[in-house]
Enzyme design. Structure first.
Site, PDB file in Angstrom:
ATOM      1  N   ALA A   7     -64.001  58.288  10.496  1.00 55.59           N
ATOM      2  CA  ALA A   7     -63.233  57.362  11.340  1.00 55.59           C
ATOM      3  C   ALA A   7     -62.589  58.092  12.518  1.00 55.59           C
ATOM      4  O   ALA A   7     -62.702  57.646  13.674  1.00 55.59           O
ATOM      5  CB  ALA A   7     -62.162  56.670  10.498  1.00 55.59           C
ATOM      6  N   GLY A  39     -74.389  57.458  -1.193  1.00 57.69           N
ATOM      7  CA  GLY A  39     -75.398  56.395  -1.110  1.00 57.69           C
ATOM      8  C   GLY A  39     -75.813  56.088   0.311  1.00 57.69           C
ATOM      9  O   GLY A  39     -77.000  56.030   0.634  1.00 57.69           O
ATOM     10  N   HIS A 221     -64.875  53.185  -9.459  1.00 55.42           N
ATOM     11  CA  HIS A 221     -66.342  53.268  -9.515  1.00 55.42           C
ATOM     12  C   HIS A 221     -66.748  53.377 -10.974  1.00 55.42           C
ATOM     13  O   HIS A 221     -66.143  54.149 -11.725  1.00 55.42           O
ATOM     14  CB  HIS A 221     -66.818  54.491  -8.727  1.00 55.42           C
ATOM     15  CG  HIS A 221     -68.259  54.427  -8.351  1.00 55.42           C
ATOM     16  ND1 HIS A 221     -69.262  54.522  -9.287  1.00 55.42           N
ATOM     17  CD2 HIS A 221     -68.876  54.261  -7.159  1.00 55.42           C
ATOM     18  CE1 HIS A 221     -70.430  54.414  -8.670  1.00 55.42           C
ATOM     19  NE2 HIS A 221     -70.223  54.257  -7.379  1.00 55.42           N
ATOM     20  N   HIS A 325     -61.802  55.313  -6.769  1.00 58.52           N
ATOM     21  CA  HIS A 325     -62.835  55.699  -5.811  1.00 58.52           C
ATOM     22  C   HIS A 325     -62.515  55.302  -4.372  1.00 58.52           C
ATOM     23  O   HIS A 325     -62.779  56.055  -3.449  1.00 58.52           O
ATOM     24  CB  HIS A 325     -64.142  55.045  -6.251  1.00 58.52           C
ATOM     25  CG  HIS A 325     -65.325  55.377  -5.402  1.00 58.52           C
ATOM     26  ND1 HIS A 325     -65.782  56.669  -5.260  1.00 58.52           N
ATOM     27  CD2 HIS A 325     -66.146  54.593  -4.660  1.00 58.52           C
ATOM     28  CE1 HIS A 325     -66.843  56.673  -4.463  1.00 58.52           C
ATOM     29  NE2 HIS A 325     -67.067  55.436  -4.072  1.00 58.52           N
ATOM     30  N   GLU A 349     -60.441  54.445   5.989  1.00 59.47           N
ATOM     31  CA  GLU A 349     -59.928  53.990   4.689  1.00 59.47           C
ATOM     32  C   GLU A 349     -58.421  53.752   4.687  1.00 59.47           C
ATOM     33  O   GLU A 349     -57.915  52.975   3.875  1.00 59.47           O
ATOM     34  CB  GLU A 349     -60.330  55.005   3.603  1.00 59.47           C
ATOM     35  CG  GLU A 349     -60.154  54.440   2.215  1.00 59.47           C
ATOM     36  CD  GLU A 349     -60.809  55.275   1.124  1.00 59.47           C
ATOM     37  OE1 GLU A 349     -61.788  55.988   1.404  1.00 59.47           O
ATOM     38  OE2 GLU A 349     -60.334  55.191  -0.014  1.00 59.47           O
ATOM     39  N   LEU A 366     -68.160  53.353   5.102  1.00 60.21           N
ATOM     40  CA  LEU A 366     -68.557  54.185   6.250  1.00 60.21           C
ATOM     41  C   LEU A 366     -68.799  53.265   7.450  1.00 60.21           C
ATOM     42  O   LEU A 366     -68.424  53.574   8.581  1.00 60.21           O
ATOM     43  CB  LEU A 366     -69.829  54.971   5.920  1.00 60.21           C
ATOM     44  CG  LEU A 366     -69.702  56.087   4.870  1.00 60.21           C
ATOM     45  CD1 LEU A 366     -71.071  56.670   4.534  1.00 60.21           C
ATOM     46  CD2 LEU A 366     -68.769  57.200   5.350  1.00 60.21           C
TER      47      LEU A 366
END
Ligand code: FAD
Length: 500
Positions: A7, A39, A221, A325, A349, A366
């Site tokens: 960010a 991921g 998570h 998470h 975040e 993201l």
């Protein structure tokens, strides 16, 4: 600019050639959650996909709390965000035909997870952005400079206090500050986040008068590697997307028959794993059949981590457990990342934009960080200057007694996957019992803010599960907002602190 994850770096790069002073704790490229993202990043760029479908999936996961306009904006901006990152040098994986190689994750009805180096997307993004930032003369980067306070006056933000590596504290006057300090997972005992994710930006924003939104929504998570380490290595949802299934010690697939089973949104899978674990079972991710022999090629980093713990996912089920998470809550901001304190923006975040609602859809964070980094930069570029801040030295804030070692277990007990009023009252009392220094500290304040938000939401929604209020109060939810003033009022609004 404070913080140099995805960010902060996107915002700083998009502002070039306007000058940006970028302060961060630690070394550039060496800290923050971005480095660990696996991921990938969600975008409707595949055949048969559409941003409107991506928006629907985002809202479905968000359990009635997403801001629809923000969801549309972000999902529509996603394909352009990928192009922008690729232009900055992010080496996204491609198919043999030259298109984006796309993964599948829980809650997504299409393959739309763009990734890099298989399961090392965050590292690939960070390395490319750091490289760009180093080559950008308008970005002045100051490492080992930890934000320890925001200074404000009647016109809004007036500057920041940063503590240097040598312990010396400096006041930097600034009328515009962008917080990009990441999440809060470091406050939880079982976490996938780096220890530096302690919500510093959130607390300093609150102390400067900003409203915080949806703090009670912490995403757990379902599949962190169940080993004695902190943080816990993550076994990405993309592994389930590639066919791995959740089983117990008897090989029983306890999610079979429930909707899309392992590919339900994260909150659903986490609750099921938690309940099965609470019933005395051990949980494993079985990747032997799928992705099977392809595991090392598809997930090289996770494969290496498993091997390091004596587990070969091709022939051994991987022991997993839920872990804190991601934080859906954060500094309440508008569609350009502006908080309600003049001169204070928040991106990534640390911010709550309304995109994730009560439960973030996998790989949307993201994406949110990139889209809002770009939007905040545009907004800053348009922003008109205000009167210069006072340049005289300000009294530096005192060192804070975080007592993290004692605080973290309390947070784990009262703010875990399942919560209830009694546990939250006990947690509130236990934090106060640590003493005034800790209560007033950054981490102590953060713990209490989360507790009050969780206590006041008397329903179960998305990632927030109240065993004493198991139902959703109404299909369409309302965001919660808290300020520091609420802490003074106490859990029940009577200023009373229950005994620990
Ligand atoms: C293991 C793991 C896997 C993930 N996988 C994915 C994924 O596949 N897809 C996805 O979309 N999301 C994923 N996420 C979430 C995603 O990585 C984060 O939400 C995102 O990277 C946050 O970026 P950020 O820039 O806001 O914060 P961060 O990347 O955490 O950066 C925060 C920055 O702020 C600095 N900082 C913090 N406090 C201070 C302070 N007081 N003073 C100065 N600097 C400070 C830090 O040093 C750092 O530079 C994952 C997260 C984890 C932990």
């Amino acid at each position: 600019m404070v913080g140099a994850g995805v960010a902060g770096l996107v915002t700083a790069l998009a502002l070039a050639p306007r000058p940006v002073r970028l302060v961060l704790r630690g070394r550039l490229g060496g800290d923050g959650s971005t480095l660990w993202a696996q991921g990938g990043i969600a975008a409707a760029v595949g055949g048969g996909d559409d941003p409107a479908l991506h928006a629907e999936d985002t809202e479905r996961a968000g359990a009635g709390l997403c801001d629809r306009a923000i969801v549309r904006l972000v999902t529509a901006s996603a394909p352009e965000a990928i192009v922008r990152l690729a232009a900055w040098g992010v080496p996204f994986d491609r198919t043999s035909a030259g298109g984006w190689a796309l993964g599948l994750e829980g809650g997504h009805r299409r393959r739309r997870i763009v990734h890099a180096h298989g399961d090392a997307t965050g590292r690939a993004i960070l390395e490319a952005l750091v490289e760009q930032a180093r080559r950008t003369p308008s970005i002045l980067c100051e490492e080992d400079a930890r934000l320890v306070g925001l200074v404000r006056d009647e016109a809004g933000i007036a500057g920041v206090h940063v503590r240097r590596g040598d312990g010396h504290t400096e006041y930097l006057p600034a009328r515009r500050v962008v917080l990009a300090t990441g999440g809060i997972g470091g406050l939880f005992p079982a976490t996938t986040n780096p220890p530096s994710a302690l919500g510093d930006g959130l607390v300093f924003a609150a102390r400067a008068g900003a409203r915080l939104r949806d703090l009670e929504f912490v995403q757990f998570h379902p599949t962190a590697l169940d080993v004695a380490e902190r943080p816990l290595p993550l076994i990405s949802e993309a592994v389930r997307g590639a066919g791995a299934v959740l089983v117990d010690e008897d090989g029983r697939r306890f999610l079979a028959g429930r909707g899309r089973a392992e590919l339900e949104p994260r909150d659903v899978v986490t609750r099921a794993v938690w309940a099965w674990r609470r019933a005395g079972h051990r949980i494993f991710l079985d990747a032997r059949r799928a992705p099977g022999e392809d595991f090392p090629r598809l997930f090289p980093w996770i494969h290496e981590v498993c091997l390091r713990h004596g587990l070969d996912p091709r022939c051994t089920p991987i022991p997993v457990r839920p872990a804190a998470h991601y934080h859906m809550g954060g500094v309440a901001v508008d569609g350009c990342g502006r908080s309600d304190v003049p001169g204070l923006w928040a991106v990534g975040e640390v911010a709550a934009t309304g995109l994730h609602g009560a439960n973030r859809l996998a790989s949307n964070s993201l994406l949110e960080a990139v889209v809002f980094g770009l939007r905040a930069a545009e907004d800053l570029a348009r922003d008109s200057p205000r009167p210069a801040p006072p340049s005289r030295a300000q009294t530096p804030p005192p060192d804070e007694e975080d007592a993290l070692g004692r605080l973290v277990p309390i947070v784990g007990e009262s703010l875990g996957v399942e919560r209830d009023a009694e546990g939250l009252r006990r947690g509130w009392g236990a934090v106060h019992a640590l003493g005034a220094g800790t209560v007033a500290s950054r981490a102590g304040t953060l713990a209490l803010l989360l507790m009050i938000a969780a206590y006041r939401r008397r329903e179960s929604r998305g990632a927030h599960t109240r065993t004493d209020f198991p139902l959703v109060a109404s299909p369409l939810g309302r965001s919660s907002f808290v300020t520091l003033e609420l802490l003074r009022q106490g859990l029940d609004g009577d200023g009373h602190t229950p005994e620990a």
